[in-house]
Write a protein that holds these residues in place. Sequence first.
Motif, PDB file in Angstrom:
ATOM      1  N   ASP A   1      -3.064   4.763   6.316  1.00 57.89           N
ATOM      2  CA  ASP A   1      -3.406   4.869   4.898  1.00 57.89           C
ATOM      3  C   ASP A   1      -2.488   4.040   4.010  1.00 57.89           C
ATOM      4  N   CYS A   2      -1.279   3.781   4.484  1.00 63.46           N
ATOM      5  CA  CYS A   2      -0.320   3.086   3.625  1.00 63.46           C
ATOM      6  C   CYS A   2       0.846   2.573   4.453  1.00 63.46           C
TER       7      CYS A   2
ATOM      8  N   SER B   1       0.854  -1.189   0.000  1.00 67.03           N
ATOM      9  CA  SER B   1       0.000   0.000   0.000  1.00 67.03           C
ATOM     10  C   SER B   1       0.887   1.234   0.000  1.00 67.03           C
ATOM     11  N   PHE B   2       0.504   2.248  -0.802  1.00 64.85           N
ATOM     12  CA  PHE B   2       1.380   3.378  -1.053  1.00 64.85           C
ATOM     13  C   PHE B   2       0.645   4.712  -0.905  1.00 64.85           C
ATOM     14  N   CYS B   3       1.348   5.700  -0.354  1.00 66.69           N
ATOM     15  CA  CYS B   3       0.876   7.081  -0.324  1.00 66.69           C
ATOM     16  C   CYS B   3       1.777   7.910  -1.242  1.00 66.69           C
TER      17      CYS B   3
ATOM     18  N   THR C   1       2.509   7.939   6.745  1.00 68.17           N
ATOM     19  CA  THR C   1       3.392   6.778   6.692  1.00 68.17           C
ATOM     20  C   THR C   1       3.809   6.356   8.095  1.00 68.17           C
TER      21      THR C   1
ATOM     22  N   ASP D   1      -3.512  -0.361  -4.431  1.00 62.64           N
ATOM     23  CA  ASP D   1      -3.818   0.300  -3.158  1.00 62.64           C
ATOM     24  C   ASP D   1      -2.950   1.547  -3.037  1.00 62.64           C
ATOM     25  N   VAL D   2      -3.418   2.624  -3.674  1.00 60.00           N
ATOM     26  CA  VAL D   2      -2.659   3.879  -3.724  1.00 60.00           C
ATOM     27  C   VAL D   2      -3.538   5.007  -3.189  1.00 60.00           C
ATOM     28  N   THR D   3      -3.009   5.753  -2.227  1.00 59.71           N
ATOM     29  CA  THR D   3      -3.711   6.899  -1.654  1.00 59.71           C
ATOM     30  C   THR D   3      -2.984   8.179  -2.036  1.00 59.71           C
TER      31      THR D   3
END
Length: 310
Positions: A218-219, A173-175, A213, A200-202
């Motif tokens: 969120d990620c 998952s990535f921001c 982070t 899964d990108v915010t």
Amino acid sequence: MNNRILTSTALGIALLSTAALASCSSGGGGGESQSDELAGLTGEIGSKDFSEQYILAHITTELLNAHGADVEANTKLVGSSNVRQALENDQFLGYWEYTGTSWITYNGNTTPVQGAEAQFDAVKEADAANGIAWLDPAPFNNTYAFAIRESEADALGVATLSEVAALPTSDQSFCIESEFSTRDDGWPGLVSAYGLSDGDVTMLDTGVIYTATEKGDDCNFGEVFQTDGRIPALGLVVMADDLEFFPSYQGGFTLKQETLDEYPAIADVIAEVSPLLTTEVMQQLNARVDVDGEDPEDVAIEWLEEQGLI
């Protein structure tokens, strides 16, 4: 001992004390110069509009003045292109630039050169044709990176982006920020180069990514700038770009070649400080400003004094 000898002794001690105080006050912050090889050099040292650049501008100003120059820091311009133009128009004597920015933004290239040394050599040659000289660069690299909180990095057993790509999709998952999401040297190219999952990108504002982070809500992995002081302050660790996808944004002091020809000692003076400016050092200095709220000029002067350079 008679009174005459006592008086002479006291006078001698007073004179020595005065001289010592004068010597101590001759470091940074506008004191007398330590040497005069740059006597006659005047002008402004420029910067872009963020903390790292403010610190570098003040470091350079104080160091040049300690060698006989009479320069001032100007940290008021906004935007890379405006600062570059100020150098070209002789408003600025010089400023710290990044190799990737010059290569792509000013010299019109679309593909970065892999490897920090090769990228620097290419930029130095390209800007020489523009009449702009690059002095030997510092080790720090303010490029894009992905970071994760240290505890989760240990739990997942990852230290490189290739290892991130090998994780189960549920852990990827990535921001990221909006600009990064569309850049060729950003998210689309990164996904292609490493085979990352992009399910899964915010999208968040740059500053919010660091705290998101850290919390991990969120990620797991957040897009960061590698010399940002919030990385160590928040207990984050950077994943190594083992395929060297991201361009090198190594810092180097730039100035007109004609200025360097007139004052070649500038290169020797900057060479005193450049090797000390590692990514870790810049993270620490940036954190003092961005996290602790200290003044960039104070941070620059104190660090130079600690290094014995002023």
